[in-house]
Design a protein around this motif. Structure first.
Motif, PDB file in Angstrom:
ATOM      1  N   MET A   1     -18.002 -82.867   3.880  1.00 57.53           N
ATOM      2  CA  MET A   1     -17.180 -83.932   4.414  1.00 57.53           C
ATOM      3  C   MET A   1     -16.635 -83.508   5.772  1.00 57.53           C
ATOM      4  N   ALA A   2     -16.357 -84.473   6.589  1.00 51.41           N
ATOM      5  CA  ALA A   2     -15.867 -84.240   7.946  1.00 51.41           C
ATOM      6  C   ALA A   2     -14.432 -83.706   7.928  1.00 51.41           C
ATOM      7  N   PRO A   3     -14.083 -82.911   8.940  1.00 54.98           N
ATOM      8  CA  PRO A   3     -12.679 -82.523   9.099  1.00 54.98           C
ATOM      9  C   PRO A   3     -11.825 -83.779   9.276  1.00 54.98           C
ATOM     10  N   LYS A   4     -10.572 -83.698   8.881  1.00 54.59           N
ATOM     11  CA  LYS A   4      -9.680 -84.875   8.862  1.00 54.59           C
ATOM     12  C   LYS A   4      -9.579 -85.539  10.240  1.00 54.59           C
ATOM     13  N   HIS A   5      -9.476 -84.760  11.308  1.00 57.15           N
ATOM     14  CA  HIS A   5      -9.331 -85.383  12.630  1.00 57.15           C
ATOM     15  C   HIS A   5     -10.605 -86.128  13.017  1.00 57.15           C
ATOM     16  N   ILE A   6     -11.771 -85.639  12.616  1.00 57.06           N
ATOM     17  CA  ILE A   6     -13.025 -86.347  12.890  1.00 57.06           C
ATOM     18  C   ILE A   6     -13.087 -87.614  12.045  1.00 57.06           C
ATOM     19  N   GLU A   7     -12.651 -87.540  10.789  1.00 52.52           N
ATOM     20  CA  GLU A   7     -12.616 -88.746   9.939  1.00 52.52           C
ATOM     21  C   GLU A   7     -11.757 -89.830  10.571  1.00 52.52           C
ATOM     22  N   ASN A   8     -10.583 -89.455  11.042  1.00 50.96           N
ATOM     23  CA  ASN A   8      -9.677 -90.424  11.665  1.00 50.96           C
ATOM     24  C   ASN A   8     -10.285 -91.002  12.943  1.00 50.96           C
ATOM     25  N   GLN A   9     -10.876 -90.145  13.761  1.00 50.85           N
ATOM     26  CA  GLN A   9     -11.508 -90.621  14.996  1.00 50.85           C
ATOM     27  C   GLN A   9     -12.671 -91.555  14.670  1.00 50.85           C
ATOM     28  N   THR A  10     -13.464 -91.203  13.655  1.00 52.43           N
ATOM     29  CA  THR A  10     -14.610 -92.031  13.266  1.00 52.43           C
ATOM     30  C   THR A  10     -14.157 -93.421  12.872  1.00 52.43           C
ATOM     31  N   ARG A  11     -13.145 -93.504  12.042  1.00 54.58           N
ATOM     32  CA  ARG A  11     -12.635 -94.817  11.618  1.00 54.58           C
ATOM     33  C   ARG A  11     -12.115 -95.624  12.811  1.00 54.58           C
ATOM     34  N   CYS A  12     -11.465 -94.962  13.736  1.00 54.71           N
ATOM     35  CA  CYS A  12     -10.947 -95.628  14.929  1.00 54.71           C
ATOM     36  C   CYS A  12     -12.107 -96.129  15.804  1.00 54.71           C
ATOM     37  N   ILE A  13     -13.124 -95.300  15.984  1.00 53.70           N
ATOM     38  CA  ILE A  13     -14.296 -95.684  16.781  1.00 53.70           C
ATOM     39  C   ILE A  13     -15.012 -96.858  16.144  1.00 53.70           C
ATOM     40  N   TRP A 142     -21.435 -82.442  11.677  1.00 54.61           N
ATOM     41  CA  TRP A 142     -22.266 -82.350  12.880  1.00 54.61           C
ATOM     42  C   TRP A 142     -21.465 -82.756  14.114  1.00 54.61           C
ATOM     43  N   VAL A 143     -20.670 -83.835  14.008  1.00 54.66           N
ATOM     44  CA  VAL A 143     -19.822 -84.263  15.130  1.00 54.66           C
ATOM     45  C   VAL A 143     -18.875 -83.127  15.517  1.00 54.66           C
ATOM     46  N   GLU A 144     -18.280 -82.492  14.516  1.00 56.26           N
ATOM     47  CA  GLU A 144     -17.374 -81.368  14.762  1.00 56.26           C
ATOM     48  C   GLU A 144     -18.126 -80.220  15.454  1.00 56.26           C
ATOM     49  N   GLN A 145     -19.343 -79.900  14.992  1.00 58.97           N
ATOM     50  CA  GLN A 145     -20.137 -78.820  15.586  1.00 58.97           C
ATOM     51  C   GLN A 145     -20.517 -79.114  17.037  1.00 58.97           C
ATOM     52  N   GLN A 146     -20.652 -80.388  17.384  1.00 60.94           N
ATOM     53  CA  GLN A 146     -21.004 -80.767  18.744  1.00 60.94           C
ATOM     54  C   GLN A 146     -19.808 -80.700  19.681  1.00 60.94           C
ATOM     55  N   GLY A 147     -18.623 -80.531  19.140  1.00 63.04           N
ATOM     56  CA  GLY A 147     -17.415 -80.470  19.955  1.00 63.04           C
ATOM     57  C   GLY A 147     -16.592 -81.742  19.887  1.00 63.04           C
ATOM     58  N   GLY A 148     -16.933 -82.642  18.945  1.00 61.23           N
ATOM     59  CA  GLY A 148     -16.184 -83.881  18.760  1.00 61.23           C
ATOM     60  C   GLY A 148     -16.948 -85.095  19.281  1.00 61.23           C
ATOM     61  N   TRP A 149     -16.322 -86.246  19.085  1.00 60.02           N
ATOM     62  CA  TRP A 149     -16.954 -87.511  19.437  1.00 60.02           C
ATOM     63  C   TRP A 149     -17.227 -87.656  20.931  1.00 60.02           C
ATOM     64  N   ASP A 150     -16.357 -87.091  21.761  1.00 62.36           N
ATOM     65  CA  ASP A 150     -16.569 -87.186  23.208  1.00 62.36           C
ATOM     66  C   ASP A 150     -17.890 -86.531  23.604  1.00 62.36           C
ATOM     67  N   GLU A 151     -18.188 -85.390  23.015  1.00 59.71           N
ATOM     68  CA  GLU A 151     -19.437 -84.689  23.312  1.00 59.71           C
ATOM     69  C   GLU A 151     -20.643 -85.446  22.774  1.00 59.71           C
ATOM     70  N   VAL A 152     -20.526 -85.985  21.554  1.00 61.71           N
ATOM     71  CA  VAL A 152     -21.631 -86.743  20.962  1.00 61.71           C
ATOM     72  C   VAL A 152     -21.950 -87.966  21.823  1.00 61.71           C
ATOM     73  N   ALA A 153     -20.922 -88.676  22.245  1.00 60.20           N
ATOM     74  CA  ALA A 153     -21.116 -89.910  23.018  1.00 60.20           C
ATOM     75  C   ALA A 153     -21.663 -89.626  24.419  1.00 60.20           C
TER      76      ALA A 153
END
Length: 155
Positions: A1-13, A142-153
């Motif tokens: 499962m994703a880290p909590k901050h990534i989960e929150n960012q994902t839902r917001c995105i 995977w999003v966390e490993q990439q450095g977060g949503w900013d890096e993925v996008a």
């Protein structure tokens, strides 16, 4: 499962993805801080980039897959959504694409989510929740490993 901050960012995105326009116009709160924070996370910009990913896929592939989601019982929507995304990814592999598998999953998720938003408004809330669960479960680490949503996008 994703880290909590990534989960929150994902839902917001995903919320921004399904509701075009400025997050502040919708009363959205960015989960990782305020304006004075050093975090550059902007869910609207990321949603726009993800929307671009999804827009370039041929909707003829999605039509049979959306029927699976439409026919699934409410408790089976997450499974049907995941099966549909996997089906899209298999079709891309058949086309010889050299995209990282996680990006294929992300692109397929966005494409399917936007298709539902545009063609099946009665399913938007259900699929939005399913999409959030799917992305956090299958792509959160995977999003966390990439450095977060900013890096993925930005890729």
């Amino acid at each position: 499962m994703a880290p909590k901050h990534i989960e929150n960012q994902t839902r917001c995105i995903i919320s921004c993805l399904f509701h075009e326009g400025d997050a502040h116009d919708r009363g959205m709160v960015v989960p990782d801080g305020d304006v004075g924070d050093e975090d550059p996370f902007d869910p609207v910009l990321i949603a726009d980039k993800l929307r671009e990913l999804g827009d370039d896929y041929d909707e003829k592939v999605i039509q049979p897959l959306i029927n699976n989601v439409r026919q699934a019982a409410a408790d089976q929507v997450v499974q049907a959504f995941g099966d549909s995304v996997d089906g899209l990814c298999r079709s891309w592999v058949g086309q010889g694409t050299e995209v990282v598998s996680e990006m294929q999953l992300l692109k397929a998720s966005v494409t399917l989510g936007l298709y539902v938003k545009n063609r099946c408004p009665d399913l938007v809330s259900t699929v939005q929740n399913a999409m959030g669960a799917f992305v956090n479960t299958r792509l959160g680490n995977w999003v966390e490993q990439q450095g977060g949503w900013d890096e993925v996008a930005s890729n």
